[in-house]
Scaffold this motif. Structure first.
Motif, PDB file in Angstrom:
ATOM      1  N   UNK A 611       0.832  -1.204   0.000  1.00 27.14           N
ATOM      2  CA  UNK A 611       0.000   0.000   0.000  1.00 27.14           C
ATOM      3  C   UNK A 611       0.867   1.255   0.000  1.00 27.14           C
ATOM      4  N   UNK A 612       1.984   1.175  -0.686  1.00 23.72           N
ATOM      5  CA  UNK A 612       2.891   2.309  -0.787  1.00 23.72           C
ATOM      6  C   UNK A 612       2.332   3.390  -1.705  1.00 23.72           C
ATOM      7  N   UNK A 613       2.814   4.599  -1.501  1.00 19.12           N
ATOM      8  CA  UNK A 613       2.508   5.684  -2.432  1.00 19.12           C
ATOM      9  C   UNK A 613       3.513   5.643  -3.586  1.00 19.12           C
ATOM     10  N   UNK A 614       3.005   5.826  -4.796  1.00 21.35           N
ATOM     11  CA  UNK A 614       3.832   5.967  -5.988  1.00 21.35           C
ATOM     12  C   UNK A 614       3.516   7.331  -6.598  1.00 21.35           C
ATOM     13  N   UNK A 615       4.525   8.020  -7.051  1.00 19.29           N
ATOM     14  CA  UNK A 615       4.314   9.364  -7.598  1.00 19.29           C
ATOM     15  C   UNK A 615       4.889   9.457  -8.999  1.00 19.29           C
ATOM     16  N   UNK A 630       1.067  16.513 -11.578  1.00 15.23           N
ATOM     17  CA  UNK A 630       1.765  15.720 -10.569  1.00 15.23           C
ATOM     18  C   UNK A 630       0.752  14.840  -9.849  1.00 15.23           C
ATOM     19  N   UNK A 631       1.128  13.579  -9.598  1.00 13.28           N
ATOM     20  CA  UNK A 631       0.216  12.637  -8.938  1.00 13.28           C
ATOM     21  C   UNK A 631       0.982  11.815  -7.913  1.00 13.28           C
ATOM     22  N   UNK A 632       0.369  11.580  -6.763  1.00 16.79           N
ATOM     23  CA  UNK A 632       0.859  10.631  -5.762  1.00 16.79           C
ATOM     24  C   UNK A 632      -0.323   9.763  -5.347  1.00 16.79           C
ATOM     25  N   UNK A 638      -5.393   9.468  -3.478  1.00 14.79           N
ATOM     26  CA  UNK A 638      -4.615  10.071  -4.555  1.00 14.79           C
ATOM     27  C   UNK A 638      -4.616  11.586  -4.403  1.00 14.79           C
ATOM     28  N   UNK A 639      -3.447  12.176  -4.598  1.00 19.70           N
ATOM     29  CA  UNK A 639      -3.287  13.624  -4.564  1.00 19.70           C
ATOM     30  C   UNK A 639      -2.845  14.090  -5.946  1.00 19.70           C
TER      31      UNK A 639
END
Length: 788
Positions: A611-615, A630-632, A638-639
């Motif tokens: 469940x890591x964040x990927x950007x 830009x996405x994370x 999601x941001x």
């Protein structure tokens, strides 16, 4: 009742502990075999590019560890890297603490530390070892294990271990990040994409529309582009020392991170004698599918007039590698043709399968496994012998062999002496005679007609030489696991629930656990259970084979079962490394107290890996506008940050947070800022926005929102690959102001604004494209798109 249950569990744990202490305390009674493995980062070159990889004792793959059944193994693993590592002993039956899954059963090996693994060798066969930390296996932390039986039952002169693998020159985490952002570059790079021009040329537009309607781009076979496939670390490797007439036991292990292979042999057809370390009734078989993490042993005869080519072909046809046994002229292995992805799509469309089961459910805690099974997939049998699949499992209980309940772990401690009277050498010869007379050609085996679409991926050719079923008196626990996935966001799960959102699967000792693996995706999934061997139920009934890894084909199902005679928690997961890291895993738990040596190593650390964040981000720099995105993102959250500047001095920026309710639907809120007048940066207007974003059938991205001035807006966008590397895209946006907050101009009931654009893009590489577009605000222009 609970008291009895916990008393039994305590007895089981104590007995296991006593057994370990007896073995470890009396190692003088067993021959000890000791190894030291050192894991370090080094510059390696496997595909024409020098990159940093991870080696075991300075090589990829690591050294072959050889034992004899009945020995006691002591293996020191030293970590000379700057990050944690681990080693899992794949297929080895051993105490739970030494299984090697960090934070679940075994502590991680910190930088500079050495961990000692020790266990009695209670089995024979071909196995392997690999890191179970993040994506280190892809970087090179793996090697093979050969365990010789106390008394050999097969006849051969020499043996050879062939470790198969795939190699990427990218950092594995960057590979996963590329998959998470939904890029089609890997399919384009290896020539397995199905652009619209090829679909039209084949008359498959209807099939393509059927896939799009179910939110699928096409029939994906493998995810990643690999510049090289390797056998013992090389794309082509020679073994000239084998002499004519010698019988060689070839031990093959698929240690790839993400690639299954077709195996073919030149010369006389080989005899398959073992699967996943267990003897099988010998069968002549040239073209054999090997799933990731599986092991198969063959006996081949070196020809008098040349050398045998052993050839592996990546499942999607994107590459090959070869090993040559003997000397002289090459006896070429049959070539396996590349699969026809468009043809597969057409056949699946005709079969009217329902695809697209959620990989991320709306309510992950709700048990909907049977609903999912009934709603999606193919309600028909894909095996060659449907009668076997239709047989009620209760009826099968009456065909049990007499096996005491305390007999060993899923057959691993069966007395090999029982095999002696079977005359394995004679069986080999008879198999050669029988199968040579009736075997199909390689080309014939590749045909897929109607219901036989995936039928060649069954295990019916594997038959155990002894009965493997369990006592009819043993209680049975049935479990259904639907294998589910989402290629757009690259989330993989079981029953629509990834590892991070589920609980352990509780099982009990002294009972049979029967698991039906129902694949509702277009990908193969090689499923591996740690610490156990399970029966793969096939047409051979009581003689179904024992395995530690089973490949489940697309839209197909496989039933496995094992007897509960262990303790602790064991990992069960897809052995496509990137699928496991994206959530397709479970913990099988005997619900026993945790080993005290694991204090300070919470299981949550393992779960968090899925469940890591990927950007990621992208910049469009064109003659008429510039844009930044830009996405994370992790599983649910999601941001997004976006900015757009047109050469008419129209500047707009937006920051939003999204929450995924399921695969296709998310709610969001955020802030939008825009200059109020074109050609002027004097005044900016800031508004709050809320809304939904939805991936519709046919793969349109829908954005429906309302701002704090009660102005609704709807937008729709889509991109289609028309030719390889060449796509067209379009975007339409409609905004309405009904005057609920703002004053409208005189004689106006409402005001509206429309934005639209259309363009083309050509991908030069994974990160750079040239693009041209027309925007009704900025006009026409062109430039570059840069992804990072």
């Amino acid at each position: 009742m609970k008291t009895l249950k916990y008393t039994a569990l305590l007895i089981l744990i104590v007995s296991q502990s006593i057994f370990s202490q007896v073995v470890e305390g009396n190692v003088d009674n067993l021959p000890v075999k000791e190894y030291t493995l050192t894991i370090r980062e080094e510059v390696v070159n496997k595909a024409g590019v020098a990159v940093k990889g991870m080696t075991v004792n300075g090589s990829i793959p690591g050294p072959v560890l050889e034992f004899t059944e009945g020995e006691y193994a002591i293996i020191h693993v030293k970590n000379e890297m700057k990050e944690e590592t681990s080693v899992h002993w794949h297929g080895i039956i051993l105490p739970n603490f030494y299984d090697g899954v960090p934070y679940l059963s075994t502590p991680p090996i910190k930088p500079g530390q050495t961990l000692k693994y020790e266990f009695a060798i209670k089995q024979a066969g071909t196995y392997w070892y690999h890191s179970h930390t993040m994506l280190q296996e892809q970087s090179g932390v793996f090697g093979s294990i050969v365990i010789h039986p106390k008394k050999e039952t097969l006849v051969y002169d020499k043996e050879l271990v062939l470790m198969l693998s795939d190699w990427t020159n990218e950092k594995p985490m960057n590979v996963l990040r590329t998959l998470k952002r939904g890029s089609e570059w890997y399919q384009i790079k290896k020539g397995t994409a199905t652009p619209l021009n090829r679909v039209i040329a084949r008359g498959a537009v209807g099939a393509q529309l059927n896939f799009w309607r179910q939110r699928m781009v096409g029939a994906d076979i493998a995810d990643i582009y690999y510049p090289a496939f390797l056998i013992n670390g090389k794309q082509s490797v020679e073994y000239p020392d084998f002499k004519p007439g010698e019988k060689v036991r070839v031990r093959v292990i698929d240690g790839a991170a993400s690639t299954s292979f077709w195996m073919t042999f030149g010369g006389e057809d080989p005899v398959l004698v073992s699967a996943d370390g267990h003897d099988v009734v010998p069968v002549v078989k040239n073209k054999t599918f090997i799933g990731i993490a599986e092991a198969y042993d063959f006996i081949v005869t070196i020809p008098q007039d040349g050398k045998i080519e052993y050839r592996i072909t990546a499942q999607d046809g994107s590459g090959t590698a070869s090993a040559f046994l003997g000397s002289g002229k090459i006896l070429a292995a049959p070539v396996v043709p590349r699969p026809d992805k468009i043809g597969m799509m057409q056949k699946m469309a005709k079969m009217d399968m329902k695809m697209g089961a959620h990989a991320l459910k709306y309510r992950p805690k709700k048990d909907e496994r049977f609903k999912i099974k009934n709603e999606y997939g193919m309600q028909m049998d894909m095996s060659k012998d449907s009668k076997m699949k239709e047989m009620k499992m209760d009826d099968m209980k009456h065909k049990q062999m007499d096996m005491p309940k305390d007999s060993a772990k899923e057959g691993m401690e069966m007395d090999h002496s029982k095999m002696e009277g079977m005359k394995m050498e004679g069986m080999q010869e008879e198999a050669v005679k029988a199968d040579s007379a009736k075997k199909d050609s390689v080309e014939g085996e590749m045909k897929m007609e109607g219901m036989d679409l995936f039928s060649e991926y069954n295990y019916d050719y594997l038959r155990s030489p002894v009965k493997t079923n369990y006592s009819a008196d043993a209680p049975v626990k049935e479990i259904l696991l639907n294998l589910t996935g989402n290629m757009q966001r690259y989330i993989w799960s079981m029953n629509g629930v990834p590892l991070a959102e589920t609980d352990k699967i509780k099982i009990e000792g002294g009972q049979v656990t029967r698991i039906t693996l129902n694949n509702l995706t277009m990908m193969h999934h090689p499923m591996h259970l740690h610490g156990h061997f399970f029966r793969v139920i096939n047409k051979n009934g009581e003689y179904s084979p024992l395995k530690h890894t089973v490949n489940v084909p697309p839209m197909g199902n496989v039933t496995i079962e094992f007897y509960g005679s262990e303790y602790g928690d064991w990992f069960f997961h897809c052995h496509i490394l990137y699928h496991m890291m994206s959530g397709m895993a479970r913990v099988i738990s005997y619900d026993t107290p945790r080993d005290t040596r694991m204090k300070g190593f919470p299981v949550s650390e393992l779960v968090a890996e899925t469940n890591r964040y990927y950007s990621w981000g992208m910049v469009d720099a064109a003659s008429h506008f510039t844009a930044l995105q830009l996405t994370a993102s992790n599983l649910r959250n999601q941001f997004n940050v976006s900015m757009e500047y047109g050469w008419n001095k129209n500047l707009e920026g937006e920051v939003t947070y999204e929450r995924y309710l399921h695969d296709y639907l998310r709610v969001f809120g955020g802030v939008n800022i825009e200059n109020e007048k074109e050609d002027s940066f004097d005044t900016f207007k800031t508004t709050a926005v809320v809304g939904i974003r939805y991936l519709t059938p046919y793969l349109f991205n829908l954005d429906a929102r309302i701002d704090n001035e009660l102005r609704p807006r709807i937008a729709l966008g889509r991109s289609v690959m028309v030719f390889p590397k060449f796509s067209v895209f379009g975007y339409y946006e409609y905004k309405l102001d009904l005057g609920l907050v703002n004053d409208l101009p005189v004689a106006k009931d409402y005001t509206s604004d429309t934005v639209w654009s259309a363009g083309v893009e050509y991908m030069f590489s994974k990160n750079v494209s040239v693009m041209g577009s027309y925007d009704n605000r900025f006009g026409a222009g062109g430039g570059l798109s840069v992804r990072f």
